[in-house]
Design a protein around this motif. Structure first.
Motif, PDB file in Angstrom:
ATOM      1  N   THR A  47       4.810  -3.173   2.373  1.00 17.64           N
ATOM      2  CA  THR A  47       5.889  -2.179   2.357  1.00 17.64           C
ATOM      3  C   THR A  47       6.945  -2.372   1.277  1.00 17.64           C
ATOM      4  O   THR A  47       7.509  -3.443   1.120  1.00 17.64           O
ATOM      5  N   LEU A  48       7.198  -1.279   0.596  1.00 12.81           N
ATOM      6  CA  LEU A  48       8.270  -1.219  -0.396  1.00 12.81           C
ATOM      7  C   LEU A  48       9.621  -1.453   0.266  1.00 12.81           C
ATOM      8  O   LEU A  48      10.438  -2.249  -0.208  1.00 12.81           O
ATOM      9  N   GLY A  49       9.854  -0.764   1.393  1.00  9.94           N
ATOM     10  CA  GLY A  49      11.173  -0.790   2.015  1.00  9.94           C
ATOM     11  C   GLY A  49      11.614  -2.175   2.440  1.00  9.94           C
ATOM     12  O   GLY A  49      12.674  -2.667   2.024  1.00  9.94           O
ATOM     13  N   GLU A  50      10.816  -2.840   3.275  1.00 10.65           N
ATOM     14  CA  GLU A  50      11.232  -4.157   3.761  1.00 10.65           C
ATOM     15  C   GLU A  50      11.220  -5.206   2.653  1.00 10.65           C
ATOM     16  O   GLU A  50      11.967  -6.185   2.716  1.00 10.65           O
ATOM     17  N   SER A  51      10.381  -5.021   1.640  1.00 13.69           N
ATOM     18  CA  SER A  51      10.439  -5.932   0.487  1.00 13.69           C
ATOM     19  C   SER A  51      11.817  -5.866  -0.161  1.00 13.69           C
ATOM     20  O   SER A  51      12.419  -6.891  -0.502  1.00 13.69           O
ATOM     21  N   ARG A  75       1.009  -3.748  -2.536  1.00 16.45           N
ATOM     22  CA  ARG A  75       2.013  -2.872  -1.918  1.00 16.45           C
ATOM     23  C   ARG A  75       3.431  -3.396  -2.077  1.00 16.45           C
ATOM     24  O   ARG A  75       4.384  -2.646  -1.930  1.00 16.45           O
ATOM     25  N   SER A  76       3.584  -4.672  -2.306  1.00 13.71           N
ATOM     26  CA  SER A  76       4.927  -5.254  -2.422  1.00 13.71           C
ATOM     27  C   SER A  76       5.213  -5.851  -3.795  1.00 13.71           C
ATOM     28  O   SER A  76       6.368  -6.114  -4.135  1.00 13.71           O
ATOM     29  N   THR A 289      11.651   5.783   5.115  1.00 16.22           N
ATOM     30  CA  THR A 289      10.536   5.208   4.360  1.00 16.22           C
ATOM     31  C   THR A 289      11.063   4.482   3.132  1.00 16.22           C
ATOM     32  O   THR A 289      12.267   4.515   2.840  1.00 16.22           O
ATOM     33  N   GLY A 290      10.160   3.813   2.386  1.00 17.25           N
ATOM     34  CA  GLY A 290      10.564   2.944   1.294  1.00 17.25           C
ATOM     35  C   GLY A 290      11.474   3.550   0.243  1.00 17.25           C
ATOM     36  O   GLY A 290      12.464   2.920  -0.157  1.00 17.25           O
ATOM     37  N   HIS A 293      15.155   3.270   0.911  1.00 16.15           N
ATOM     38  CA  HIS A 293      15.773   1.960   0.670  1.00 16.15           C
ATOM     39  C   HIS A 293      15.964   1.702  -0.820  1.00 16.15           C
ATOM     40  O   HIS A 293      16.959   1.098  -1.228  1.00 16.15           O
TER      41      HIS A 293
END
Length: 371
Positions: A47-51, A75-76, A289-290, A293
């Motif tokens: 995930t882009l967002g949590e990264s 993805r990250s 979604t990412g 963020h």
């Protein structure tokens, strides 16, 4: 392979592997790390967002003198390639490189929320492992950090610094770097559509495949776009190539009178270019979604739309950003809990998102940028 199948494999096969490895893990309770530690590995696979939300924690570690490596997937990876405080990036696909790093790191910090594979990798690669407690996989952790369910993910990640004697609450996210070439490419793209001197609003209509019911209805996005164009804004719909068709469906619902002021940019930028493009927007509106963020990280005024997930956990982080959530009356919301790996199928056709009206979002935009 379908995500649901991968999750089941991770759950059942992963639990079995953890049972085998558990006897080799120290049972002594710990609360801090030996401060002579130097080499730290961060596991951030998806995930882009949590990264993006882990970056304040990682940067603080670097500022305290630690050598930082990050284990990633495609993805990250892009997030960590575009910051200057990561010393080493290891791709999960580089199997032989990973095998050679058995117990190579003094400490592994597992930032993944629930998958067993990250805990197993942490055990393999680190002498000590820090991770969130509360799930079966925490048997492999030496230091277990409480995951506070109604606290923003940024703060939960920063709580993983406590074993290092660091107490840190950031006020904003870390922006991604972009090059002069990235800037030139985006400026050229905007000029191609005669948008270089226009007041722009960005909208992200898509969402990750893990929970598509996080999306606001296309009809409502279309109505919002019409109101914004009537106010003199030009609207850019963002996303990857996979979002192109979703954006086109929204565009087909917009009155033909406004079509010359709405543009589908899905697939037209890479991650760095997108980061720069976000800085050109007066405001950015997105599902949970990412890209939401990333917009917050680039210090663009950001509005996030929530229903299946709680904004307490994942609102666009930073002063002045807005999360819209109106599902308090629904017993089924939230139906997503990332920390527990819960992604319940929606049986109400996204009713929690339907509770958000066009006027709610429009009013939030006007409050941020003025009419």
């Amino acid at each position: 392979m379908a995500i649901s199948i991968l999750r089941k494999l991770d759950k059942y096969l992963g639990n079995f592997i953890i049972l085998i490895l558990t006897p080799t893990t120290s049972k002594k309770p710990r609360s801090e790390i030996n401060l002579n530690t130097s080499k730290i590995l961060i596991i951030r696979l998806w995930t882009l967002g949590e990264s993006l939300l882990t970056l304040p924690m990682i940067k603080k570690l670097k500022e305290n003198g630690y050598d930082i490596s990050v284990l990633v997937t495609k993805r990250s990876k892009g997030v960590f390639e575009n910051v200057d405080f990561v010393d080493e990036i290891i791709d999960l696909g580089d199997f032989f490189k990973i095998i050679k790093k058995f117990k190579k790191y003094d400490v592994v910090i597992d930032t993944e929320p629930y998958l067993n594979i990250s805990a197993i990798l942490g055990w393999f690669l680190g002498k000590k492992v820090v991770g969130f407690k509360g799930l079966f996989r925490d048997k492999l952790y030496d230091l277990k950090i409480e995951y506070i369910d109604k606290t923003h993910a940024v703060y939960n990640f920063c709580n993983m610094l406590r074993p290092f004697g660091i107490d840190y609450k950031p006020e904003k996210l870390i922006p991604l770097k972009y090059t002069e070439k990235d800037r030139e490419n985006v400026d050229k793209l905007l000029k191609e559509y005669s948008l270089e001197d226009k007041k722009l609003i960005g909208i992200h209509c898509g969402t990750a495949e893990t929970a598509p019911w996080r999306s606001w209805k296309k009809e409502k996005f279309a109505k919002l776009i019409e109101k914004l164009v009537e106010d003199g804004f030009y609207v850019i719909l963002t996303g990857s190539k996979g979002d192109y068709k979703v954006n086109e469906k929204v565009l087909n619902l917009v009155d033909d009178r406004f079509n010359d002021k709405v543009f589908n940019f899905a697939g037209k930028t890479n991650l760095r270019e997108f980061a720069y493009l976000l800085t050109k927007f007066e405001v950015f509106i997105s599902n949970d979604t990412g890209p939401m963020h990333l917009s917050a990280a680039m210090e663009t005024k950001t509005i996030g739309l929530f229903g299946p997930n709680l904004p307490e956990r994942f609102a666009p982080f930073g002063r002045g950003n807005i999360a819209i959530y109106k599902a308090d009356s629904l017993d089924c919301s939230p139906c997503i809990n990332v920390h527990k790996g819960e992604f319940k199928e929606c049986k109400l056709n996204g009713k929690c998102m339907d509770l958000i009206e066009v006027e709610d979002v429009y009013s939030a935009i006007i409050n941020l940028v003025g009419k």
